[in-house]
Design an enzyme around this catalytic site. Structure first.
Site, short mmCIF file in Angstrom:
data_model
loop_
_atom_site.label_atom_id
_atom_site.label_comp_id
_atom_site.label_asym_id
_atom_site.label_seq_id
_atom_site.Cartn_x
_atom_site.Cartn_y
_atom_site.Cartn_z
N CYS A 79 36.60 39.96 41.85
CA CYS A 79 35.89 39.38 40.78
C CYS A 79 36.52 40.10 39.59
CB CYS A 79 34.35 39.58 40.60
SG CYS A 79 33.48 38.59 39.38
N HIS A 203 32.55 37.62 45.65
CA HIS A 203 32.25 39.17 46.33
C HIS A 203 31.65 39.33 47.71
CE1 HIS A 203 31.12 40.97 42.12
NE2 HIS A 203 31.20 39.58 41.62
N GLU A 205 31.83 41.79 49.22
CA GLU A 205 31.05 42.87 49.71
C GLU A 205 29.61 42.65 49.43
OE1 GLU A 205 31.67 43.02 44.98
OE2 GLU A 205 32.65 42.39 46.88
#
Length: 252
Positions: A79, A203, A205
């Site tokens: 991002c 994302h 994560e």
């Protein structure tokens, strides 16, 4: 085992470190230039890119980050991290924003809109699936996300996303030049690799799926061996089929 640095100025650095931990790899927070000397690879997390840029400038991190990339050390930007790594950006705030560069692409800073226009989508990821196993799709979490509009010839596209092109010039000779509303589907790029650089507009994560982190670790090992014989191999000890330990709130 080689340490993985995670730029920890702002944003989702804790979530990246937790994902690495689930793979049995130690991630360390990076806030000062000299700390980059202690890591073999680096993750630049998502966050508010303008704030991150101001903090990086305050801590005089940009010269060291650019040198890290030029030395062909493995770097992954998610991002806001993608924005930092791009050679060129559009849609920036007045005055622009300092970049690290190294990735031969043009990135639109807020292509998908504001925070309330954040979304999740299933992305086709054949390269990821071929290397890491699991399904042919990945659940992408897009939060005020950028997109890659153009990529250079050495950039490998790993995922794209369809978007409607609502306005086109009518090409029929019987109709005078006029704009008409149509729904024509085009695509923007949302994940790429160029040599030692990996970048995603979404994302990973924030999900329970650690395949992108595993992909980066193996990529880091491969490119790291080319760049420096002193780097230690990374051994990932979690297969896709195993259940991860969720030590932070993540999307399932």
């Amino acid at each position: 085992m080689a340490l993985v640095g995670v730029l920890a100025l702002q944003g989702s650095f804790n979530e990246h470190i937790a994902a690495l931990r689930r793979l049995g790899v130690k991630g360390v927070e990076i806030r000062k230039p000299e700390q980059l000397q202690n890591v073999a690879s680096l993750i630049i997390p998502g966050g508010e890119s303008t704030t991150m840029a101001k903090l990086a400038e305050y801590h005089n991190l940009f010269p060291a980050l650019r040198e890290f990339v030029k030395m062909r050390r493995p770097v992954w930007g998610t991002c806001a991290g993608l924005i930092f790594l791009a050679n060129k950006t559009t849609g920036q705030k007045t005055g622009g924003q300092e970049l690290i560069g190294g990735l031969d692409c043009t990135v639109h800073r807020n292509f998908f809109g504001s925070q309330i226009q954040s979304f999740e989508a299933e992305l086709s990821v054949p390269e990821l699936a071929s290397k890491e196993g699991g399904p042919e799709t990945f659940r992408g979490v897009f939060i005020r996300a950028p997109a890659i509009l153009e990529a250079g010839p050495e950039v490998q596209v790993l995922a794209d996303y369809p978007v409607p092109s609502k306005q086109l010039w009518h090409s029929d000779s019987s109709v005078e030049d006029q704009k008409v509303s149509v729904e024509v589907e085009s695509k923007v790029i949302v994940a790429v690799r160029q040599g030692n650089i990996l970048a995603t507009a979404f994302h990973p994560e924030l999900t329970a799926d650690t395949r992108w982190h595993s992909y980066f670790l193996k990529m880091a090992n491969d490119t790291g061996e080319e760049a420096s014989s002193s780097l230690v191999s990374v051994h990932v000890n979690l297969s896709y089929d195993q259940q991860p330990r969720n030590d932070l709130p993540i999307f399932q």
